[in-house]
Write a protein that holds these residues in place. Structure first.
Motif, PDB file in Angstrom:
ATOM      1  N   LEU A  76     -17.363  40.475 102.878  1.00  0.00           N
ATOM      2  CA  LEU A  76     -17.846  39.108 103.047  1.00  0.00           C
ATOM      3  C   LEU A  76     -16.752  38.121 102.687  1.00  0.00           C
ATOM      4  CD1 LEU A  76     -21.361  39.261 101.335  1.00  0.00           C
ATOM      5  CD2 LEU A  76     -20.777  39.689 103.706  1.00  0.00           C
ATOM      6  N   LYS A  77     -16.772  37.001 103.365  1.00  0.00           N
ATOM      7  CA  LYS A  77     -15.915  35.888 102.980  1.00  0.00           C
ATOM      8  C   LYS A  77     -16.815  34.865 102.306  1.00  0.00           C
ATOM      9  CE  LYS A  77     -12.328  32.806 104.581  1.00  0.00           C
ATOM     10  NZ  LYS A  77     -11.562  32.344 105.741  1.00  0.00           N
ATOM     11  N   VAL A  78     -16.610  34.693 101.012  1.00  0.00           N
ATOM     12  CA  VAL A  78     -17.371  33.733 100.217  1.00  0.00           C
ATOM     13  C   VAL A  78     -16.381  32.691  99.746  1.00  0.00           C
ATOM     14  CG1 VAL A  78     -18.852  33.411  98.207  1.00  0.00           C
ATOM     15  CG2 VAL A  78     -18.961  35.548  99.504  1.00  0.00           C
ATOM     16  N   GLU A  79     -16.599  31.452 100.191  1.00  0.00           N
ATOM     17  CA  GLU A  79     -15.632  30.381 100.020  1.00  0.00           C
ATOM     18  C   GLU A  79     -14.332  30.851 100.667  1.00  0.00           C
ATOM     19  OE1 GLU A  79     -15.728  29.187  95.915  1.00  0.00           O
ATOM     20  OE2 GLU A  79     -17.833  28.632  96.057  1.00  0.00           O
ATOM     21  N   ASP A  80     -13.234  30.978  99.938  1.00  0.00           N
ATOM     22  CA  ASP A  80     -11.975  31.420 100.539  1.00  0.00           C
ATOM     23  C   ASP A  80     -11.574  32.821 100.101  1.00  0.00           C
ATOM     24  OD1 ASP A  80     -11.586  29.104 102.006  1.00  0.00           O
ATOM     25  OD2 ASP A  80     -10.630  28.061 100.331  1.00  0.00           O
ATOM     26  N   GLU A  81     -12.495  33.562  99.515  1.00  0.00           N
ATOM     27  CA  GLU A  81     -12.192  34.896  99.002  1.00  0.00           C
ATOM     28  C   GLU A  81     -12.921  35.964  99.810  1.00  0.00           C
ATOM     29  OE1 GLU A  81     -10.242  35.790  96.252  1.00  0.00           O
ATOM     30  OE2 GLU A  81      -9.569  33.715  96.288  1.00  0.00           O
ATOM     31  N   TYR A 122     -23.573  44.476  94.323  1.00  0.00           N
ATOM     32  CA  TYR A 122     -22.582  43.564  93.768  1.00  0.00           C
ATOM     33  C   TYR A 122     -21.561  43.164  94.826  1.00  0.00           C
ATOM     34  CZ  TYR A 122     -24.007  44.402  88.955  1.00  0.00           C
ATOM     35  OH  TYR A 122     -24.718  44.447  87.788  1.00  0.00           O
ATOM     36  N   LEU A 123     -20.997  41.999  94.635  1.00  0.00           N
ATOM     37  CA  LEU A 123     -19.797  41.601  95.364  1.00  0.00           C
ATOM     38  C   LEU A 123     -18.631  41.961  94.460  1.00  0.00           C
ATOM     39  CD1 LEU A 123     -20.794  38.089  96.749  1.00  0.00           C
ATOM     40  CD2 LEU A 123     -20.809  40.281  97.934  1.00  0.00           C
ATOM     41  N   GLU A 124     -17.807  42.911  94.903  1.00  0.00           N
ATOM     42  CA  GLU A 124     -16.716  43.419  94.070  1.00  0.00           C
ATOM     43  C   GLU A 124     -15.444  42.633  94.348  1.00  0.00           C
ATOM     44  OE1 GLU A 124     -15.722  47.756  92.780  1.00  0.00           O
ATOM     45  OE2 GLU A 124     -14.965  47.426  94.796  1.00  0.00           O
ATOM     46  N   ASP A 125     -14.785  42.184  93.286  1.00  0.00           N
ATOM     47  CA  ASP A 125     -13.520  41.478  93.478  1.00  0.00           C
ATOM     48  C   ASP A 125     -12.358  42.468  93.494  1.00  0.00           C
ATOM     49  OD1 ASP A 125     -12.941  42.099  90.792  1.00  0.00           O
ATOM     50  OD2 ASP A 125     -13.737  40.186  90.096  1.00  0.00           O
ATOM     51  N   LYS A 126     -11.153  41.960  93.694  1.00  0.00           N
ATOM     52  CA  LYS A 126      -9.974  42.813  93.843  1.00  0.00           C
ATOM     53  C   LYS A 126      -9.654  43.613  92.577  1.00  0.00           C
ATOM     54  CE  LYS A 126      -7.723  40.122  97.419  1.00  0.00           C
ATOM     55  NZ  LYS A 126      -8.598  39.021  97.697  1.00  0.00           N
ATOM     56  N   THR A 147     -14.545  39.704  99.691  1.00  0.00           N
ATOM     57  CA  THR A 147     -15.133  40.570  98.682  1.00  0.00           C
ATOM     58  C   THR A 147     -15.938  41.676  99.357  1.00  0.00           C
ATOM     59  OG1 THR A 147     -16.485  40.574  96.668  1.00  0.00           O
ATOM     60  CG2 THR A 147     -17.144  39.067  98.403  1.00  0.00           C
ATOM     61  N   GLN A 148     -16.000  42.824  98.728  1.00  0.00           N
ATOM     62  CA  GLN A 148     -16.696  43.993  99.276  1.00  0.00           C
ATOM     63  C   GLN A 148     -18.080  44.116  98.661  1.00  0.00           C
ATOM     64  OE1 GLN A 148     -14.602  47.667  98.631  1.00  0.00           O
ATOM     65  NE2 GLN A 148     -16.403  48.893  99.053  1.00  0.00           N
ATOM     66  N   LEU A 175     -10.289  46.989 106.266  1.00  0.00           N
ATOM     67  CA  LEU A 175      -9.880  47.087 104.868  1.00  0.00           C
ATOM     68  C   LEU A 175      -8.751  46.131 104.535  1.00  0.00           C
ATOM     69  CD1 LEU A 175     -10.527  48.549 102.246  1.00  0.00           C
ATOM     70  CD2 LEU A 175      -8.891  50.307 102.894  1.00  0.00           C
ATOM     71  N   HIS A 176      -7.908  45.811 105.518  1.00  0.00           N
ATOM     72  CA  HIS A 176      -6.781  44.908 105.302  1.00  0.00           C
ATOM     73  C   HIS A 176      -7.233  43.537 104.784  1.00  0.00           C
ATOM     74  CE1 HIS A 176      -8.193  43.843 109.344  1.00  0.00           C
ATOM     75  NE2 HIS A 176      -7.666  42.659 109.101  1.00  0.00           N
ATOM     76  N   LEU A 177      -8.465  43.136 105.056  1.00  0.00           N
ATOM     77  CA  LEU A 177      -8.952  41.839 104.574  1.00  0.00           C
ATOM     78  C   LEU A 177      -8.981  41.774 103.053  1.00  0.00           C
ATOM     79  CD1 LEU A 177     -11.925  41.196 107.022  1.00  0.00           C
ATOM     80  CD2 LEU A 177      -9.672  40.100 107.039  1.00  0.00           C
ATOM     81  N   LEU A 178      -9.267  42.902 102.403  1.00  0.00           N
ATOM     82  CA  LEU A 178      -9.310  42.933 100.942  1.00  0.00           C
ATOM     83  C   LEU A 178      -7.916  42.901 100.322  1.00  0.00           C
ATOM     84  CD1 LEU A 178     -12.139  45.552 100.406  1.00  0.00           C
ATOM     85  CD2 LEU A 178     -12.295  43.056 100.204  1.00  0.00           C
ATOM     86  N   GLU A 179      -6.906  43.200 101.126  1.00  0.00           N
ATOM     87  CA  GLU A 179      -5.539  43.206 100.621  1.00  0.00           C
ATOM     88  C   GLU A 179      -4.883  41.847 100.713  1.00  0.00           C
ATOM     89  OE1 GLU A 179      -3.911  46.261 103.060  1.00  0.00           O
ATOM     90  OE2 GLU A 179      -5.069  47.840 102.071  1.00  0.00           O
ATOM     91  N   GLU A 180      -5.516  40.918 101.420  1.00  0.00           N
ATOM     92  CA  GLU A 180      -4.944  39.561 101.589  1.00  0.00           C
ATOM     93  C   GLU A 180      -5.053  38.751 100.334  1.00  0.00           C
ATOM     94  OE1 GLU A 180      -6.732  37.787 105.017  1.00  0.00           O
ATOM     95  OE2 GLU A 180      -5.915  39.271 106.348  1.00  0.00           O
TER      96      GLU A 180
END
Length: 128
Positions: free
Chosen positions: A67-72, A88-92, A74-75, A123-128
């Motif tokens: 998901l894109k929540v605001e500018d982040e 949960y929304l998991e952060d990096k 998250t999985q 998956l590359h979205l989480l690496e940004e």
């Protein structure tokens, strides 16, 4: 009703499940482009459960979505420890914020974000 979808490891396609046959450990699915499947062993797929929640666009959110929540980015993950379990929304860094905590009955109808992909295709979205 609890919805599931399946990531087919062989075809690398995300599919809507039509039947889960636990006795024979098989699933049948429907792909929007390729139609209905033959029986597929459960070991050949990743089974993903719906959270019962929806994003801002009205799309159903599943475990494994990004998901894109605001500018982040998250999985969406299922989290279980000794005190709580829920979605949960998991952060990096591996931490996260509950969006549905079954121990306290916290639950949201809509998440203030949009589905941007899933961990198998994007998956590359989480690496940004």
């Amino acid at each position: 009703m609890i919805n599931f979808r399946a990531w087919d490891k062989g075809t690398e396609l995300m599919n809507d499940i039509t039947v889960i046959d636990l006795e024979n450990e098989e699933i049948y699915y429907h792909h929007w482009r390729y139609g209905h499947s033959e029986a597929i062993p459960i070991s050949d797929i990743e089974l993903l459960q719906s959270t019962g929640l929806f994003d801002l666009d009205g799309n159903e959110i599943y475990i494994g979505d990004i998901l894109k929540v605001e500018d982040e980015y998250t999985q969406v993950v299922f989290h279980e420890d000794n005190t709580t379990y829920g979605i949960y929304l998991e952060d990096k860094e591996g931490g996260g914020n509950p969006i549905s905590d079954y121990s306290t009955r916290i639950s949201l109808n809509h998440i203030k974000g949009t589905i941007e992909g899933n961990i198998y295709q994007h998956l590359h979205l989480l690496e940004e």
